[in-house]
Design an enzyme around this catalytic site. Sequence first.
Site, PDB file in Angstrom:
ATOM      1  N   CYS A 113       0.849  -1.202   0.000  1.00  0.00           N
ATOM      2  CA  CYS A 113       0.000   0.000   0.000  1.00  0.00           C
ATOM      3  C   CYS A 113       0.884   1.251   0.000  1.00  0.00           C
ATOM      4  O   CYS A 113       0.665   2.184  -0.776  1.00  0.00           O
ATOM      5  CB  CYS A 113      -0.929  -0.025   1.208  1.00  0.00           C
ATOM      6  SG  CYS A 113      -2.154   1.309   1.231  1.00  0.00           S
ATOM      7  N   CYS A 114       1.919   1.265   0.855  1.00  0.00           N
ATOM      8  CA  CYS A 114       2.830   2.421   0.886  1.00  0.00           C
ATOM      9  C   CYS A 114       3.588   2.557  -0.431  1.00  0.00           C
ATOM     10  O   CYS A 114       3.834   3.671  -0.900  1.00  0.00           O
ATOM     11  CB  CYS A 114       3.831   2.285   2.027  1.00  0.00           C
ATOM     12  SG  CYS A 114       3.206   2.738   3.656  1.00  0.00           S
ATOM     13  N   CYS A 172      -1.105   8.426   7.542  1.00  0.00           N
ATOM     14  CA  CYS A 172      -2.449   8.075   7.063  1.00  0.00           C
ATOM     15  C   CYS A 172      -3.323   7.618   8.234  1.00  0.00           C
ATOM     16  O   CYS A 172      -2.836   6.929   9.150  1.00  0.00           O
ATOM     17  CB  CYS A 172      -2.355   6.958   6.048  1.00  0.00           C
ATOM     18  SG  CYS A 172      -1.522   7.414   4.523  1.00  0.00           S
ATOM     19  N   CYS A 215      -3.412   3.979   9.638  1.00  0.00           N
ATOM     20  CA  CYS A 215      -2.131   3.446  10.129  1.00  0.00           C
ATOM     21  C   CYS A 215      -1.503   4.323  11.206  1.00  0.00           C
ATOM     22  O   CYS A 215      -0.306   4.208  11.474  1.00  0.00           O
ATOM     23  CB  CYS A 215      -1.155   3.300   8.968  1.00  0.00           C
ATOM     24  SG  CYS A 215      -1.778   2.277   7.632  1.00  0.00           S
ATOM     25  N   CYS A 242       7.653   4.047   5.797  1.00  0.00           N
ATOM     26  CA  CYS A 242       6.811   3.765   4.634  1.00  0.00           C
ATOM     27  C   CYS A 242       7.625   3.262   3.445  1.00  0.00           C
ATOM     28  O   CYS A 242       7.074   2.690   2.509  1.00  0.00           O
ATOM     29  CB  CYS A 242       6.033   5.014   4.228  1.00  0.00           C
ATOM     30  SG  CYS A 242       7.083   6.382   3.698  1.00  0.00           S
TER      31      CYS A 242
END
Length: 234
Positions: free
Chosen positions: A121-122, A204, A207, A230
């Site tokens: 995702c990062c 985010c 997280c 990240c």
Amino acid sequence: MTTAPYTAQDLQQLAEQAGRDLEDASALDVLRWAADTFGPRFCVTSSMEDAVVAHLASRALPGVDVVFLDTGYHFPETIGTRDAVAAVMDVNVITLTPVQTVAEQDAQYGPRLHDRDPDQCCALRKVAPLEAGLKGYDAWATGLRRDESPTRANTPVVAWDSRRQKVKIAPIARWTQEDVEAYVAEHGVLTNPLLMDGYASVGCAPCTRRVLEGEDARAGRWAGIGKTECGIHQ
Ligand code: SF4
């Protein structure tokens, strides 16, 4: 102001020399060197946790580009901080976005990728957009500080970013949290309201949690899953 088209070899030599010369320089002097050396091919990246480095950079280079990564998962307070910075500071805020919206990512990878594979995702929502967004610059500055976490304890003030072939600058690497707070108070710098609500580091929303008494500043990021960065700074 020099805006010569540096080669990668030039940039590496500049980074290595400045890394030796500027280790003990003030944050403002480091940024003045960056402004004088790179001019508009220099930018600041900001998570909009606060606008300290953007403020310092605007003193060295009025109208400096401030790059913000809008992952699609930010707290509303973070977007509000970005908008306030753009409205009141002498900077040019540039918002980078991932190739896919959150909905498109969900459709391809399934919902809540951040829970199942936060590294991917990062990579999709932070690392890749920043790589693309930095292409037009020779040097970039970050707000990394050595006291934020053990993983950042050896952050150099100026270094060669071999992955991106750019000069990477951490002008406040040697600052403490107290130094940041003193600068914010002295200059009336904008900060993310979440810092007054128990968050010591703002990323985010899915997280990031508030920190507990005695935890380091980044303990609330990806808490409990062993992830600490990240990928942008690795
Ligand atoms: Fe995704 Fe979380 Fe990384 Fe944001 S911090 S890009 S939501 S995994």
